[in-house]
Enzyme design. Sequence first.
Site, short mmCIF file in Angstrom:
data_model
loop_
_atom_site.label_atom_id
_atom_site.label_comp_id
_atom_site.label_asym_id
_atom_site.label_seq_id
_atom_site.Cartn_x
_atom_site.Cartn_y
_atom_site.Cartn_z
N GLU A 293 7.02 60.80 72.57
CA GLU A 293 7.01 61.03 74.09
C GLU A 293 8.19 60.35 74.73
OE1 GLU A 293 4.92 62.63 75.60
OE2 GLU A 293 3.64 63.07 73.67
N CYS A 327 7.76 55.30 82.20
CA CYS A 327 8.15 56.66 81.87
C CYS A 327 7.82 57.51 83.15
CB CYS A 327 7.74 57.20 80.79
SG CYS A 327 6.23 56.67 80.30
P1 NAD Z 1 15.26 53.56 73.39
O1 NAD Z 1 15.18 55.01 73.16
O2 NAD Z 1 16.36 52.92 73.78
O3 NAD Z 1 14.55 52.70 72.22
C1 NAD Z 1 13.20 52.95 71.74
C2 NAD Z 1 13.01 52.58 70.43
O4 NAD Z 1 13.82 53.22 69.67
C3 NAD Z 1 13.48 51.26 70.32
O5 NAD Z 1 12.40 50.73 69.22
C4 NAD Z 1 14.72 51.39 69.79
O6 NAD Z 1 15.27 49.98 69.02
C5 NAD Z 1 14.73 52.56 68.94
N1 NAD Z 1 16.05 53.07 68.39
C6 NAD Z 1 17.05 53.16 69.03
N2 NAD Z 1 17.91 53.96 68.37
C7 NAD Z 1 17.56 54.50 67.25
C8 NAD Z 1 17.54 55.11 66.20
N3 NAD Z 1 18.80 55.84 66.15
N4 NAD Z 1 16.69 55.51 65.39
C9 NAD Z 1 15.63 54.95 65.36
N5 NAD Z 1 15.08 54.15 66.31
C10 NAD Z 1 16.08 53.84 67.17
O7 NAD Z 1 14.00 53.48 74.69
P2 NAD Z 1 13.60 52.29 75.49
O8 NAD Z 1 14.77 51.71 76.50
O9 NAD Z 1 13.00 51.14 74.84
O10 NAD Z 1 12.24 52.73 76.42
C11 NAD Z 1 12.77 53.40 77.52
C12 NAD Z 1 12.36 54.89 77.30
O11 NAD Z 1 11.26 55.18 76.72
C13 NAD Z 1 12.59 55.64 78.63
O12 NAD Z 1 13.57 56.97 78.45
C14 NAD Z 1 11.26 56.13 79.19
O13 NAD Z 1 11.05 57.24 79.73
C15 NAD Z 1 10.70 56.41 77.77
N6 NAD Z 1 9.13 56.06 77.46
C16 NAD Z 1 8.38 57.30 77.59
C17 NAD Z 1 6.97 57.02 77.59
C18 NAD Z 1 6.32 58.39 77.42
O14 NAD Z 1 5.18 58.23 77.12
N7 NAD Z 1 6.90 59.73 77.80
C19 NAD Z 1 6.56 56.11 77.58
C20 NAD Z 1 7.07 54.83 77.69
C21 NAD Z 1 8.62 54.82 77.68
#
Ligand code: NAD
Length: 546
Positions: A293, A327
């Site tokens: 998501e 989100c």
């Molecule tokens: P992010 O993508 O920066 O990080 C998410 C996770 O991925 C973190 O744990 C991060 O450390 C990890 N990560 C980063 N690079 C990685 C890699 N190369 N490989 C594996 N893991 C990696 O997102 P964020 O800032 O923590 O959260 C905000 C984002 O999440 C927004 O885009 C928001 O829309 C989305 N979000 C979506 C939903 C949904 O249900 N659609 C819900 C909550 C948040």
Amino acid sequence: MNNAIFNMERPVNEHAMDYAPGCKERKALNSELTRMSNEVIDIPLIIDGKEVRTGDTGKIAMPHDHQHVLANYHKAGEKEVKMAINAALKAHTEWSSFSWVERVSINLKIAELVAKKYRFVMNAATMLGQGKNAYQAEIDAACETIDFLRYNAWFTSEIYKLQPNSQSGVINRTEYRPLEGFIFTVSPFNFTAIGSNLNLAPVVMGNTVVWKPSSTSLLSNYYLMKIYKEAGVPDGVINFLPGSGSLISKTVLEHRDFTGIHFTGSTGTFNGIWKTITENIRTYKSYPRIVGETGGKDFIFVHSSADPQEVAVAIVRGAFEYQGQKCSAASRAYIPESLWTDIKNRMGEMISRITVGDVNEFSHFMNAVIDEKSFDNIMGTIGYAKKSNDAEVIFGGNGEKSKGYFIEPTVILTKDPHFKTMEEEIFGPVMTIYVYKDKDFEATLKICDQTSPYALTGSVFAKDREALNHACRILRYAAGNMYFNDKPSGAVVGQQPFGGARGSGTNDKSGSFLNLLRWTSPRTIKETLIPPTEFTYPFMKEDRCH
Ligand code: NAD
């Protein structure tokens, strides 16, 4: 204990406490906030139930007071990632053959611990570490976490009931096997409940996981790990690996037994992971389940029959609660010319009453954004709008980061429906508005549908039922969660299964049985009671009818 058929009851949603002045919950939460603010804890990795300290550490600070450190945490290296994978694979043998009733019972115990003994711990950690106010923490860290657990218990029992037909002489069964291998779970900073559910949805279906939590939600996520242990989750079933996402995922995604990813976060991160999985596809024993998501550019679309006060409240709550870091947060709105001045005035009056500040002071509607990188990105986008000839910042637009990462609720008015802030996710308290001519309702709906790569949530406001229906038809693929006359955020588990398609993810609907189905690999077993003893079929015999 397997010689009985259990049915879990359909749960009711956890009631949210309101933390009104003078009530005992508010006192209990305040004392937990004070306790946590006065200590600096050490957060280890947890692998096979054991605490592991690498000495390569980072700090966790309060977003509203970034010099105030709450914890130091240890980061995983390649060695620890391999240890965690081995622990998950070892635990798989026992956990995957545990009776599902025992797994569900552990889930329900976690829910009970969060609801009662640790409610204020979870809320305080989410407030201080992730910058939520008391109410936003309550509906996330307490209510949604609990709802996911209780509903998943019920969904599990409903799924296991689904069995194929059996004919005379044959018994058919479907066994809901966990996936073969380990699941990689990767969680975002913004919801404690999502961090919990990304793990426990696969786990309740009998899988074991390697969890990469977000570095900015580690405080609440570490407390979750402690609760899981107290509830009886066996060692190795959930392995907790703080650290660099790219470093951890590199080792995980190269492993032969990697069998699925349960991800929530940004679209860019998910796309990178998907690409790596594709490149490594020959390495894996099974085709991995990819469930993610991701981002949103959630809209509020207003018809000329809408009530201006209802629209203004939806914009203010939808765009600015939790500083727009949901989100599902509303971040673009389409408003008919005939209602614009009225809506603008009402919205302006509400925004003038919003204060932004410390989570310990309960009067604030808004608090700080999560960290400096996020603050700088959001302020950069607002700066871009300020300089543009196609847009005007009509409310807010200022930020201050000397103590905490505070940004005013900001509204941009644009003449261009494809302006950058109408299309790209900002993940901050910024709403962009496009005013359309009333006669262009249909054409503007089409613009709304085609403007952004995302399709997560959206609202339509109208008193005219035909306008609602028409908008719903045109916006059919523009949102996975659609709202009529309500803000586009605040989905409740069991009531509004959540998720979007297009660039917003695989739409596997967390908070519904659809998500749990991704974590099982069914096996069909046919038993013939009296097997045939002759290989020929009747049609092969000579025809004597003529
Ligand atoms: P992010 O993508 O920066 O990080 C998410 C996770 O991925 C973190 O744990 C991060 O450390 C990890 N990560 C980063 N690079 C990685 C890699 N190369 N490989 C594996 N893991 C990696 O997102 P964020 O800032 O923590 O959260 C905000 C984002 O999440 C927004 O885009 C928001 O829309 C989305 N979000 C979506 C939903 C949904 O249900 N659609 C819900 C909550 C948040």
